[in-house]
Design a protein around this motif. Structure first.
Motif, PDB file in Angstrom:
ATOM      1  N   ILE A   1      14.719  83.213  -9.481  1.00  0.00           N
ATOM      2  CA  ILE A   1      15.265  81.980 -10.016  1.00  0.00           C
ATOM      3  C   ILE A   1      16.068  81.090  -8.944  1.00  0.00           C
ATOM      4  N   MET A   2      17.136  81.571  -8.516  1.00  0.00           N
ATOM      5  CA  MET A   2      17.749  81.073  -6.752  1.00  0.00           C
ATOM      6  C   MET A   2      16.995  80.904  -6.268  1.00  0.00           C
ATOM      7  N   SER A   3      15.901  81.565  -6.047  1.00  0.00           N
ATOM      8  CA  SER A   3      14.629  80.876  -4.557  1.00  0.00           C
ATOM      9  C   SER A   3      14.296  79.267  -4.754  1.00  0.00           C
ATOM     10  N   SER A   4      13.803  79.402  -6.293  1.00  0.00           N
ATOM     11  CA  SER A   4      12.964  78.573  -6.585  1.00  0.00           C
ATOM     12  C   SER A   4      14.500  76.761  -6.391  1.00  0.00           C
ATOM     13  N   LEU A   5      15.459  77.297  -6.284  1.00  0.00           N
ATOM     14  CA  LEU A   5      16.241  75.961  -6.293  1.00  0.00           C
ATOM     15  C   LEU A   5      17.236  76.480  -4.746  1.00  0.00           C
ATOM     16  N   MET A   6      15.855  77.071  -3.594  1.00  0.00           N
ATOM     17  CA  MET A   6      16.328  77.099  -2.256  1.00  0.00           C
ATOM     18  C   MET A   6      15.593  75.822  -1.394  1.00  0.00           C
ATOM     19  N   HIS A   7      14.225  74.874  -2.022  1.00  0.00           N
ATOM     20  CA  HIS A   7      13.567  74.666  -1.473  1.00  0.00           C
ATOM     21  C   HIS A   7      13.818  73.073  -0.377  1.00  0.00           C
ATOM     22  N   GLU A   8      15.726  73.094  -0.991  1.00  0.00           N
ATOM     23  CA  GLU A   8      15.432  71.834   0.037  1.00  0.00           C
ATOM     24  C   GLU A   8      17.428  71.967   0.315  1.00  0.00           C
TER      25      GLU A   8
ATOM     26  N   ALA B   1       6.816  82.929 -14.893  1.00  0.00           N
ATOM     27  CA  ALA B   1       7.569  82.200 -15.403  1.00  0.00           C
ATOM     28  C   ALA B   1       7.469  80.448 -14.963  1.00  0.00           C
ATOM     29  N   SER B   2       7.640  78.999 -15.162  1.00  0.00           N
ATOM     30  CA  SER B   2       7.444  78.041 -15.098  1.00  0.00           C
ATOM     31  C   SER B   2       9.415  77.940 -13.898  1.00  0.00           C
ATOM     32  N   LEU B   3       9.451  77.889 -12.856  1.00  0.00           N
ATOM     33  CA  LEU B   3      10.154  77.923 -12.426  1.00  0.00           C
ATOM     34  C   LEU B   3      10.032  76.761 -11.194  1.00  0.00           C
ATOM     35  N   ASP B   4       9.063  76.414 -10.712  1.00  0.00           N
ATOM     36  CA  ASP B   4       8.789  75.174  -9.623  1.00  0.00           C
ATOM     37  C   ASP B   4       7.742  74.394 -10.581  1.00  0.00           C
ATOM     38  N   TYR B   5       8.211  72.908  -9.720  1.00  0.00           N
ATOM     39  CA  TYR B   5       8.187  71.341 -10.211  1.00  0.00           C
ATOM     40  C   TYR B   5       7.259  70.920  -9.014  1.00  0.00           C
ATOM     41  N   PRO B   6       6.878  70.101  -9.265  1.00  0.00           N
ATOM     42  CA  PRO B   6       5.342  70.617  -9.630  1.00  0.00           C
ATOM     43  C   PRO B   6       4.740  71.757 -10.153  1.00  0.00           C
TER      44      PRO B   6
ATOM     45  N   LEU C   1      10.398  64.464 -14.000  1.00  0.00           N
ATOM     46  CA  LEU C   1      11.354  64.389 -14.248  1.00  0.00           C
ATOM     47  C   LEU C   1      12.321  65.957 -13.879  1.00  0.00           C
ATOM     48  N   LEU C   2      11.631  66.729 -14.161  1.00  0.00           N
ATOM     49  CA  LEU C   2      12.133  68.207 -13.526  1.00  0.00           C
ATOM     50  C   LEU C   2      12.424  68.673 -12.200  1.00  0.00           C
ATOM     51  N   ALA C   3      10.996  67.622 -11.780  1.00  0.00           N
ATOM     52  CA  ALA C   3      10.448  67.925  -9.946  1.00  0.00           C
ATOM     53  C   ALA C   3      12.130  67.166  -9.274  1.00  0.00           C
ATOM     54  N   GLN C   4      12.572  65.964  -9.770  1.00  0.00           N
ATOM     55  CA  GLN C   4      14.229  65.771  -9.182  1.00  0.00           C
ATOM     56  C   GLN C   4      14.630  66.485  -9.358  1.00  0.00           C
ATOM     57  N   VAL C   5      14.783  66.880 -10.805  1.00  0.00           N
ATOM     58  CA  VAL C   5      16.018  67.839 -11.142  1.00  0.00           C
ATOM     59  C   VAL C   5      16.024  69.129  -9.603  1.00  0.00           C
ATOM     60  N   GLN C   6      14.808  69.644 -10.122  1.00  0.00           N
ATOM     61  CA  GLN C   6      15.420  70.626  -9.235  1.00  0.00           C
ATOM     62  C   GLN C   6      15.620  70.623  -7.336  1.00  0.00           C
ATOM     63  N   GLU C   7      14.722  69.329  -7.125  1.00  0.00           N
ATOM     64  CA  GLU C   7      15.505  68.876  -5.796  1.00  0.00           C
ATOM     65  C   GLU C   7      17.061  68.957  -5.583  1.00  0.00           C
TER      66      GLU C   7
END
Length: 766
Positions: free
Chosen positions: A336-343, A377-382, A274-280
């Motif tokens: 943190i921000m870079s983990s939210l820049m994949h999509e 820290a676990s910032l990326d899922y999966p 679910l967190l993988a979807q939230v991250q995307e």
């Protein structure tokens, strides 16, 4: 309609009923406006209110009655305003649903012609050749899995768009009727305004929830509700701007830090999925927000970059200076921000500013990247299989991979001043003392070269690395041609960086991207390889390849040879190159019109290019599996079967989109292959323009050998595949047998020339 719109529901939707409702509300609005303002001179609320104000009220009537009459009069105006909102929304719904219904019906007909059917549920499936609906009496052409997947994407997109129209309209109409006797809320005037208002309302609700605290302990059910809302609103600026600015830059970072990596450790099982979807979805939402032009978003961007160098611990204490993070090992804002820049496609200037700040922070930090970004820290899922440092460059490079303009600008840029100035390309790609030391996992594999390849693809090709329907940028304006020159400049830097297979292997994970880069520039690489001894001008090379019209550049025969030899050694890259060369070679033949000699020369040149690719791959296989006969045989068989990638992929290829043919690459991505053909006229043109895809499929070389056991066998299979265009042309033109024999001897020679060109014992000079 339900939450999930089906193809049957949309296709059979009775829009006439909706049109009747639009007409009824148009009449209702006219009547209410007459009652409100008396546009035709009749009794109206405006006149009533004026008389009430002018009357000489006494006693209680002066307050109670006057107020009641004037308020009642105002209600007529409010009712008219609400009716106008209802009409605007229904009118938009009718137009949008009608558009999507037509799109679905047209697509359904198109797919039937290609032996695919859209079922009432919306699922795309293969229709057998015996079906009377599509049986034409011709040999069946079975769509492959890529065709069906692409068709399913197109159907799903239409159904999703229609369902969104339904959802937004229903919510807007419910809001208008929430208070049956109060018309003061005029509501949204149209569907777009309703969408923005609903997005802002959802943002306000969730910002309040997040600011209330306790994000670490959110239940799976609450995370699912948040994710569902994100999926609806991630492309709605009304939501994305208000969500980002409502939380603030530091609040946005703290939110993901707490949700993704709570004090109890990373989430697992269904929560992790679910967190993988939230991250995307959160990444897509923030990307959308960066395109909003407002003072609030400008401030958010600046504040977020400023927070990049801060550490974000748990516990609600807020971010602290980076110096603390070096000992407390909490993730930084950049991580943190870079983990939210994949999509998603982030705004170009924001990406440039963010990248400059990130590289500057890393270069001036006084530590190697693996120490500076030590937090795990676990910032990326999966999650990765084993803990590893959170390298912020990975997510940032993925963002560049989705924005060609920003990516090219980044690689053309630099950081530092004076003696400390260093080009970004040199910092990331060079091997000097000031160049970056890329982070490795605990099993000594590099982190980030795969993402670096994605950014280079975007920058050199001009489209996102994972686009399913890429388009080669046009060359119609001076600015577009200047951008093309910039991409070619960067391509030459890339080629100089990778002159050998060893250089490619040092950057583990980048080889597939280099293959797609080479494939996307197959036209300039062919042009560069047609200059033996510097004599290309004497053979009118520019005219033969239409160099100026197609924006081609001579990349240097030696550099091109070395780069192709290095890249084609990789299995995936070889497949990309071989497939695209067959397409480009056919188009080059087609572009020569009725000039038989030129057509044959084009075919011979393409055969030589195939020889280069096959020779490089065969040599790599022989070296990799020198002592493992069985594995070597398997690898050689894969090489010989590259045409399954090329020909099979072409089943769903699109001819004539811009000046390219698209073939699938990794995942859902595709390569836009430049073609030389335009409007030449003649026999070769017919071969390309009328039935290119069918021709390539029908003339596929069939390999009946059960096992490819040697390098020689693999090369023989490659020769047969490389000769397909020439053999077809000779057959269609009924070339005399004696001439065929001569052409075959020449083809053998040029193919072997290509093999020899990639012989590792021969050193090429640019």
């Amino acid at each position: 309609m339900g939450d999930k719109l089906t193809a049957g529901e949309l296709s059979n939707l009775r829009l006439g009923t909706l049109k009747a409702a639009v007409d009824d509300w148009k009449t209702m609005l006219h009547r209410l406006q007459l009652l409100a303002d008396g546009g035709e001179g009749g009794v109206n609320a405006t006149d009533l209110a004026a008389r009430a104000e002018a009357a000489d009220w006494k006693g209680v009537n002066a307050t109670v009655s006057r107020a009641f009459v004037t308020r009642t009069a105002d209600q007529f105006g409010d009712a008219a305003a609400q009716a106008k909102s209802v009409l605007g929304i229904l009118r938009d719904v009718h137009a949008r649903l009608g558009k999507h219904q037509t799109e679905l019906r047209d697509l359904t007909e198109e797919l039937l012609q290609r032996k695919m059917m859209v079922e009432p549920s919306g699922t795309v499936s293969y229709v057998g050749p015996s079906s009377p609906v599509v049986d034409t009496g011709e040999p069946p052409q079975v769509p492959n899995s890529e065709d069906i997947a692409l068709a399913q994407q197109r159907v799903d997109h239409i159904l999703h768009s229609a369902a969104e129209v339904d959802r937004i309209a229903a919510r807007a109409l419910r809001a208008l009727t929430a208070a049956p006797y109060d018309f003061t809320d005029g509501g949204a005037k149209n569907l777009a305004e309703a969408d923005r208002q609903q997005g802002a309302a959802d943002a306000a609700k969730w910002v309040k929830e997040i600011k209330a605290g306790g994000v670490e302990s959110w239940s799976e059910e609450k995370i699912a509700r948040f994710n569902a809302m994100l999926e609806y609103q991630r492309d709605n600026p009304g939501f994305t701007e208000h969500f980002a600015t409502g939380l603030g830059a530091e609040g946005t970072l703290q939110f993901w830090r707490e949700l993704a990596a709570p004090s109890t450790g990373s989430r697992d099982g269904e929560s992790a999925k679910l967190l993988a979807q939230v991250q995307e979805n959160l990444s897509l939402s923030l990307a959308s927000a960066t395109h909003v032009d407002s003072p609030a978003m400008d401030a958010w961007k600046k504040d977020l970059i400023a927070a990049g160098g801060k550490s974000f611990p748990l516990g609600g204490t807020g971010p602290v200076p980076l110096e603390t993070a070096l000992t407390a090992t909490n993730p930084t804002g950049f991580q943190i921000m870079s983990s939210l820049m994949h999509e998603g496609r982030f705004e170009s200037k924001f990406l440039r500013d963010y990248g400059t700040a990130l590289i500057t922070s890393e270069r001036e930090g006084g530590l190697d990247p693996d120490q500076r970004w030590i937090d795990t820290a676990s910032l990326d899922y999966p999650e990765p299989k084993a803990p590893r440092p959170n390298d912020p460059l990975v997510g940032y490079l993925e963002a560049l991979g989705h924005n060609p303009e920003a990516s090219l600008g980044f690689f053309q840029g630099s950081t530092g001043k004076g003696d400390d100035k260093l080009d970004n390309f040199e910092y990331l790609m060079g091997d000097g003392t000031d160049s970056r030391e890329w982070i490795k996992t605990f099993d000594r594999k590099h982190i980030g070269y795969d993402s670096l390849g994605h950014a280079l693809e975007s920058a050199t090709l001009g489209y996102g690395y994972d686009e399913s329907e890429p388009r080669i940028p046009p060359l119609d304006t001076a600015a577009q041609r200047e951008a093309r020159e910039g991409r070619l400049n960067l391509l030459q830097q890339v080629m100089a960086t990778y002159p050998s297979a060893d250089a490619v292997e040092k950057h583990d994970g980048i080889a597939d991207s280099l293959g797609r880069i080479a494939a996307g520039h197959i036209d300039s690489l062919n042009y560069s390889m047609a200059n033996f001894g510097g004599a290309g001008d004497f053979a009118d090379r520019d005219g033969f390849f239409r160099a100026e019209q197609n924006g081609l550049r001579d990349l240097g025969e030696g550099y091109a040879t070395n780069f192709l030899r290095a890249v084609a050694a990789d299995e995936d890259a070889h497949g990309s190159l071989a497939a695209t060369q067959q397409i480009y070679g056919v188009s080059l033949m087609a572009s020569q019109g009725d000039n038989h000699t030129a057509v044959v020369n084009a075919g011979m040149h393409s055969v030589m290019m195939h020889g280069m690719f096959d020779g490089a791959r065969a040599e790599a296989i022989a070296g990799d599996f020198a002592d493992e006969e069985e594995k070597r045989a398997m690898a050689l068989e894969k090489q010989a079967n590259w045409r399954e990638f090329g020909v099979g992929a072409l089943v769903g290829a699109t001819v004539g989109v811009g000046s390219a043919v698209m073939v699938p690459a990794a995942g859902a991505a595709a390569i836009a292959v430049p073609i030389a053909y335009e409007t030449a006229g003649g026999a070769a043109e017919t071969m390309m323009s009328n039935h290119t895809v069918d021709w390539l499929k029908e003339n596929e070389f069939k390999n009946d050998v059960e096992a490819i056991a040697s390098v020689q066998d693999a090369l023989l299979a490659g020769q047969n595949s490389a000769m397909i265009p020439l053999k077809n042309y000779m057959e269609e033109q009924r070339v005399p047998e004696d001439d065929v024999a001569t052409l075959l001897r020449e083809a053998r020679g040029v193919y072997n020339d290509g093999v020899q060109a990639t012989d590792m014992t021969i050193v090429k000079v640019g």
